[in-house]
Design a protein around this motif. Structure first.
Motif, mmCIF file in Angstrom:
data_model
loop_
_atom_site.group_PDB
_atom_site.id
_atom_site.type_symbol
_atom_site.label_atom_id
_atom_site.label_comp_id
_atom_site.label_asym_id
_atom_site.label_seq_id
_atom_site.Cartn_x
_atom_site.Cartn_y
_atom_site.Cartn_z
ATOM 1 N N LEU A 272 5.061 -6.043 -8.585
ATOM 2 C CA LEU A 272 6.091 -5.359 -7.800
ATOM 3 C C LEU A 272 6.668 -6.287 -6.739
ATOM 4 O O LEU A 272 7.891 -6.344 -6.521
ATOM 5 C CB LEU A 272 5.521 -4.106 -7.138
ATOM 6 N N THR B 296 10.527 -7.627 -6.589
ATOM 7 C CA THR B 296 11.322 -7.408 -5.378
ATOM 8 C C THR B 296 11.873 -8.721 -4.847
ATOM 9 O O THR B 296 13.032 -8.797 -4.396
ATOM 10 C CB THR B 296 10.475 -6.716 -4.303
ATOM 11 N N TYR C 30 11.540 -0.364 -8.172
ATOM 12 C CA TYR C 30 10.349 -0.740 -8.934
ATOM 13 C C TYR C 30 9.193 0.215 -8.660
ATOM 14 O O TYR C 30 9.069 0.755 -7.553
ATOM 15 C CB TYR C 30 9.932 -2.172 -8.573
#
Length: 308
Positions: free
Chosen positions: A64, A68, A76
């Motif tokens: 994640l 990002t 996400y």
């Protein structure tokens, strides 16, 4: 049609304008090919929505974070699920159906190499469950979301082109298990099931992919740290990096070369570079034995046995 890495990178670089939004689910996306494809796809699309399913929450958090970083404009999520348990698969899919209206990509890459048999409570080897049954359960559960999407695609990263002749009384490998069968049977069953699914759901394309030799943690996870490290070192000259694999599989996930059945073939057996890997002679023999329908009926019967 096979592509060059340069062509693939050019396609991926153009995705921001060609495909400003996409919704994708990666099952087994906390490491290896799934992880690197998710990160690459996140960076390539203008406003991606990408959800990861895996067992390891710490690894999921790292993915994640990486997505990002690759694209702060994306949305996400991660869900920890033991997908060797089909009931947990059903629960996860039920939750996902409340979060998404449509799903452009279902990317399946869970599982390792089965060097010995390890049965689940359902009596099926764990890796056979991960590489075939749980993947097909995700597909079946999420087909309504896929059919609602503009570019619906299912990709199973396994052993496209490495199919073997299979016996209909040993599809679950409970009668006879071996290292070769644990690889060959899910390969054959995936290709045959995808033919049935493509016929029944002609708006969705289905790709069974052989990813080549990729430098991922797979060997260590399957064979142990020492043996996996040694074998990985020996195979390094003929392997590609996980990052490069992510490039190839982002292209496979989005390229119009693999059209659904209503405008193309529907089910594809390909290498990571998109080259057709179909063993035409073997697939013809499997079809002549009626195995596409037999495999899919067995799959449904297995779901019913385990879940009811």
């Amino acid at each position: 049609m096979a592509q060059t890495l340069m062509q693939v990178r050019e396609w991926n670089a153009a995705l921001k304008s060609a495909r400003p939004e996409t919704v994708a689910l990666f099952v087994g996306g906390t490491s290896g090919i799934g992880k690197h494809t998710a990160i690459k796809l996140a960076g390539a699309v203008e406003k991606p929505t990408i959800y990861i399913v895996g067992r390891n929450e710490a690894a999921g958090a790292q993915v994640l974070e990486a997505m990002t970083k690759a694209n702060p404009n994306g949305s996400y999520g991660f869900k920890a699920v033991d997908i060797s348990d089909l009931r947990r698969v059903d629960e996860a899919c039920k939750e996902l159906k409340t979060q998404f209206k449509a799903l452009d990509l279902l990317f399946l890459s869970a599982g390792a190499l089965a060097v010995s048999k390890n049965e689940t409570a359902a009596g099926i080897d764990v890796n056979h469950m991960l590489r075939y049954y749980s993947r097909m359960r995700f597909v079946e559960n999420l087909l309504p979301l896929l059919e609602a999407a503009h570019y619906p695609r299912v990709i199973s990263i396994l052993a496209g082109g490495k199919e073997v002749m299979i016996e209909e009384d040993n599809l679950d490998l409970r009668k006879q298990f071996s290292l070769s069968a644990s690889t060959g049977y899910p390969a054959s069953m995936t290709s045959l099931a995808f033919e049935v699914l493509a016929s029944e759901h002609p708006s969705v394309s289905f790709l069974h992919v052989f990813p080549g030799i990729v430098a991922t943690p797979l060997l260590k996870n399957s064979m142990g740290s020492v043996a996996g490290t040694i074998l990985g070192f020996l195979m390094k000259p003929i392997s590609i990096s996980a990052e490069e694999s992510g490039e190839w599989h982002t292209w496979l996930s989005t390229s119009p070369n693999f059209a659904p059945k209503n405008s193309g073939q529907g089910a594809y057996i390909v290498n990571h570079d998109g080259k057709d890997a179909t063993n035409q002679s073997l697939m013809t023999q499997l079809r002549e034995k009626g195995l596409p329908e037999i495999v899919w009926k067995h799959t449904q019967d297995t779901f019913n046995r385990i879940l009811t």
